[in-house]
Design a protein around this motif. Structure first.
Motif, mmCIF file in Angstrom:
data_model
loop_
_atom_site.group_PDB
_atom_site.id
_atom_site.type_symbol
_atom_site.label_atom_id
_atom_site.label_comp_id
_atom_site.label_asym_id
_atom_site.label_seq_id
_atom_site.Cartn_x
_atom_site.Cartn_y
_atom_site.Cartn_z
ATOM 1 N N PRO A 73 -54.899 -0.098 40.966
ATOM 2 C CA PRO A 73 -56.110 0.330 41.419
ATOM 3 C C PRO A 73 -57.242 0.737 40.278
ATOM 4 O O PRO A 73 -56.743 0.721 39.145
ATOM 5 N N TRP A 74 -58.537 0.626 40.536
ATOM 6 C CA TRP A 74 -59.378 1.158 39.598
ATOM 7 C C TRP A 74 -59.393 0.273 38.282
ATOM 8 O O TRP A 74 -59.550 -0.820 38.571
ATOM 9 N N LYS A 75 -59.113 0.693 37.047
ATOM 10 C CA LYS A 75 -59.320 -0.077 35.888
ATOM 11 C C LYS A 75 -57.775 -0.271 35.346
ATOM 12 O O LYS A 75 -57.704 -0.743 34.497
ATOM 13 N N PHE A 76 -57.048 0.208 36.019
ATOM 14 C CA PHE A 76 -55.386 0.123 35.870
ATOM 15 C C PHE A 76 -54.810 -1.450 35.911
ATOM 16 O O PHE A 76 -55.153 -1.864 36.954
ATOM 17 N N HIS A 77 -54.042 -1.757 34.973
ATOM 18 C CA HIS A 77 -53.665 -3.247 34.848
ATOM 19 C C HIS A 77 -52.643 -3.274 33.630
ATOM 20 O O HIS A 77 -52.579 -2.335 32.967
ATOM 21 N N GLY A 78 -51.810 -4.300 33.636
ATOM 22 C CA GLY A 78 -50.966 -4.552 32.436
ATOM 23 C C GLY A 78 -49.567 -4.125 32.591
ATOM 24 O O GLY A 78 -48.609 -4.302 31.432
ATOM 25 N N LEU A 79 -49.174 -3.408 33.497
ATOM 26 C CA LEU A 79 -47.887 -3.157 33.722
ATOM 27 C C LEU A 79 -46.710 -4.325 34.347
ATOM 28 O O LEU A 79 -47.549 -5.236 34.926
ATOM 29 N N PRO A 80 -45.666 -4.504 34.078
ATOM 30 C CA PRO A 80 -44.954 -5.470 34.537
ATOM 31 C C PRO A 80 -44.591 -5.708 35.803
ATOM 32 O O PRO A 80 -43.320 -5.793 36.425
ATOM 33 N N LYS A 85 -48.353 3.373 42.524
ATOM 34 C CA LYS A 85 -49.078 5.123 42.709
ATOM 35 C C LYS A 85 -49.305 5.136 41.214
ATOM 36 O O LYS A 85 -48.792 4.849 40.523
ATOM 37 N N ILE A 86 -50.447 5.895 41.196
ATOM 38 C CA ILE A 86 -50.860 6.576 39.845
ATOM 39 C C ILE A 86 -51.833 7.608 40.120
ATOM 40 O O ILE A 86 -52.752 7.602 40.895
ATOM 41 N N TYR A 87 -51.649 8.559 39.069
ATOM 42 C CA TYR A 87 -52.247 9.840 39.205
ATOM 43 C C TYR A 87 -52.275 10.618 38.087
ATOM 44 O O TYR A 87 -51.770 10.349 37.077
ATOM 45 N N TRP A 95 -54.020 7.575 43.522
ATOM 46 C CA TRP A 95 -54.061 6.440 44.226
ATOM 47 C C TRP A 95 -52.897 6.199 44.659
ATOM 48 O O TRP A 95 -51.862 6.087 43.719
ATOM 49 N N THR A 96 -52.411 5.627 45.593
ATOM 50 C CA THR A 96 -51.321 5.190 46.607
ATOM 51 C C THR A 96 -51.567 3.967 47.192
ATOM 52 O O THR A 96 -52.404 4.124 48.164
ATOM 53 N N ILE A 97 -50.595 3.074 47.135
ATOM 54 C CA ILE A 97 -50.868 2.027 48.056
ATOM 55 C C ILE A 97 -50.301 2.526 49.367
ATOM 56 O O ILE A 97 -49.175 2.868 49.667
#
Length: 177
Positions: A73-80, A85-87, A95-97
């Protein structure tokens, strides 16, 4: 996000003038810490933990390696794997799918010049600060007059920010020098 050009665009509405702005910036370099052993099951997917400091906040992310999509979500990227979920550590942003599917985007709205103004992120940050600076100066004066004689109240740009981004890379570099 465009990984070929290393650029991204986001849309933001400024409360004060009720206009929509397209903010263009270089794709942020996210320095993820993947050295965590914890896992969490979300929606039937086993997710791994990652952490990140980004623009003034510490984030905890849970991503699924089984879905090798490098987005979130938002500007988060780059994980494998897809970020499920990210907070932030204070739970201010979370944010949660909820479901995975297709969603139609109103591209006519996004691409219409009459609905938004486009600018780079540095200009947008300055624009927002200038937009609110008159209100801030009046507030500083109002609070100062209620304090003991000789007290002066001053708001700094970073402290008045309320969004996800508390400090930007160019501001952190200035602080270091």
């Amino acid at each position: 996000m465009n990984f070929k050009t290393q650029k991204m665009a986001s849309i933001e509405m400024v409360d004060f003038d009720k206009k929509v702005y397209e903010i263009n910036e270089k794709l942020p370099n996210l320095n993820w810490n993947l050295q965590h052993k914890e896992t969490l099951k979300i929606g039937g997917y086993l997710c791994n933990k990652a952490t990140l400091y980004f623009r003034g906040r510490n984030y905890i992310a849970w991503y699924a390696k089984k879905l090798p999509v490098f987005y979130g979500p938002w500007k988060f990227h780059g994980l494998p794997g897809l970020i499920f979920k990210i907070y932030d550590e204070n739970l201010t942003y979370d944010w949660t799918i909820k479901k995975i599917g297709n969603k139609t985007i109103d591209e006519d709205f996004l691409n219409s010049e009459k609905h938004h103004k486009s600018m780079n992120i540095k200009d947008f940050v300055k624009f927002k600060y200038d937009l609110y600076s008159d209100k801030i100066q009046k507030l500083e004066k109002n609070i100062t007059t209620r304090q003991e004689r000789g007290t002066k109240v001053i708001f700094t740009p970073g402290r008045m920010r309320k969004g996800q981004e508390q400090i930007y890379e160019w501001e952190e570099e200035t602080k270091k020098n």
